[in-house]
Design an enzyme around this catalytic site. Structure first.
Site, PDB file in Angstrom:
ATOM      1  N   CYS A   1       0.835  -1.217   0.000  1.00 26.64           N
ATOM      2  CA  CYS A   1       0.000   0.000   0.000  1.00 26.64           C
ATOM      3  C   CYS A   1       0.857   1.249   0.000  1.00 26.64           C
ATOM      4  CB  CYS A   1      -0.897   0.035   1.241  1.00 26.64           C
ATOM      5  SG  CYS A   1      -2.036  -1.330   1.335  1.00 26.64           S
TER       6      CYS A   1
HETATM    7  C1  BEZ Z   1       0.548  -4.747   1.797  1.00 23.54           C
HETATM    8  O1  BEZ Z   1      -0.075  -3.727   1.550  1.00 23.54           O
HETATM    9  O2  BEZ Z   1       1.743  -4.763   1.703  1.00 23.54           O
HETATM   10  C2  BEZ Z   1      -0.153  -6.018   2.174  1.00 23.54           C
HETATM   11  C3  BEZ Z   1      -1.328  -5.958   2.887  1.00 23.54           C
HETATM   12  C4  BEZ Z   1      -1.944  -7.131   3.249  1.00 23.54           C
HETATM   13  C5  BEZ Z   1      -1.378  -8.359   2.883  1.00 23.54           C
HETATM   14  C6  BEZ Z   1      -0.210  -8.392   2.141  1.00 23.54           C
HETATM   15  C7  BEZ Z   1       0.416  -7.209   1.783  1.00 23.54           C
END
Ligand code: BEZ
Length: 211
Positions: free
Chosen positions: A45
């Site tokens: 994100c």
């Molecule tokens: C991320 O945004 O990095 C993420 C969020 C949930 C699960 C895996 C990655």
């Protein structure tokens, strides 16, 4: 039932990092992109929000407003956005919705319980100036989206809206396009006075209209 293409994008009021947003009013006559993130302080994100901030000018060129969402609180968002600037080199420059009670996430079907009961998946909704949904995408939490592809789709949608043309496989800005089947040859003559190539009666290829 999940939202489908052509449905009206549900309206809502929400707190964001840029203050209170009344969604339809905020969109005005612009195109819009609403996209969700699983959680604050997560690695993928963080990279996505940096990339969308870097592309702000590209969205503006397309008269498109961008708004993100994650189901964390405004306080959490405010703590996280410093990390985006620090690690991605671009400060967050569009509103990020705080949705701790999952009101907007549920309205848009962004929670897929068999993937996660609590976090949103990576949903994308492109919304036209008529407030209708023009595109939906759903990615898993572990895969960062390709926002160049999203810009490509917006270019295609806007060409269709303005010129009644469709775009072929792997089309890129400036390449030939396709006259949509609902346009008759008679109407195409006035719309495309420089002509087109008919490969099949249903497959008519024309230079990309300008403007
Ligand atoms: C991320 O945004 O990095 C993420 C969020 C949930 C699960 C895996 C990655």
């Amino acid at each position: 039932m999940s939202l489908r293409l052509g449905d009206e994008a549900p309206d809502f009021t929400a707190e964001t990092t840029d203050g209170t947003v009344h969604f339809h009013q905020w969109l005005g006559n612009s195109w819009g992109v609403l996209f969700s993130h699983p959680k604050d302080f997560t690695p993928v994100c963080t990279t996505e929000l940096g990339r969308v901030s870097a592309l702000k000018g590209e969205f503006e060129k397309r008269n498109t407003k961008v708004i993100g969402l994650s189901v964390d609180s405004l306080e959490s968002h405010k703590g996280w956005i410093g990390d985006i600037k620090e690690t991605q080199g671009h400060a967050l420059n569009f509103p990020l919705i705080a949705d701790p009670d999952k009101k907007v996430a549920n309205l848009y079907g962004m929670i897929h319980p068999n993937a996660s009961d609590t976090a949103t998946v990576r949903s994308v909704f492109v919304i036209g100036p008529d407030k209708k949904i023009k595109l939906t995408l759903t990615y898993p939490a572990s895969t960062g989206r390709n926002f160049d592809e999203l810009l490509r789709v917006i270019d295609s949608l806007q060409l269709t809206a303005k010129h009644k043309v469709a775009t072929p496989v792997d089309w890129k800005q400036g390449q030939d396009v396709i006259i949509v089947p609902s346009v008759s040859d008679a109407d195409a003559k006035s719309q495309f006075p420089n002509g087109w190539k008919t490969l099949k009666p249903y497959l008519r290829v024309v230079a990309q209209p300008k403007g």
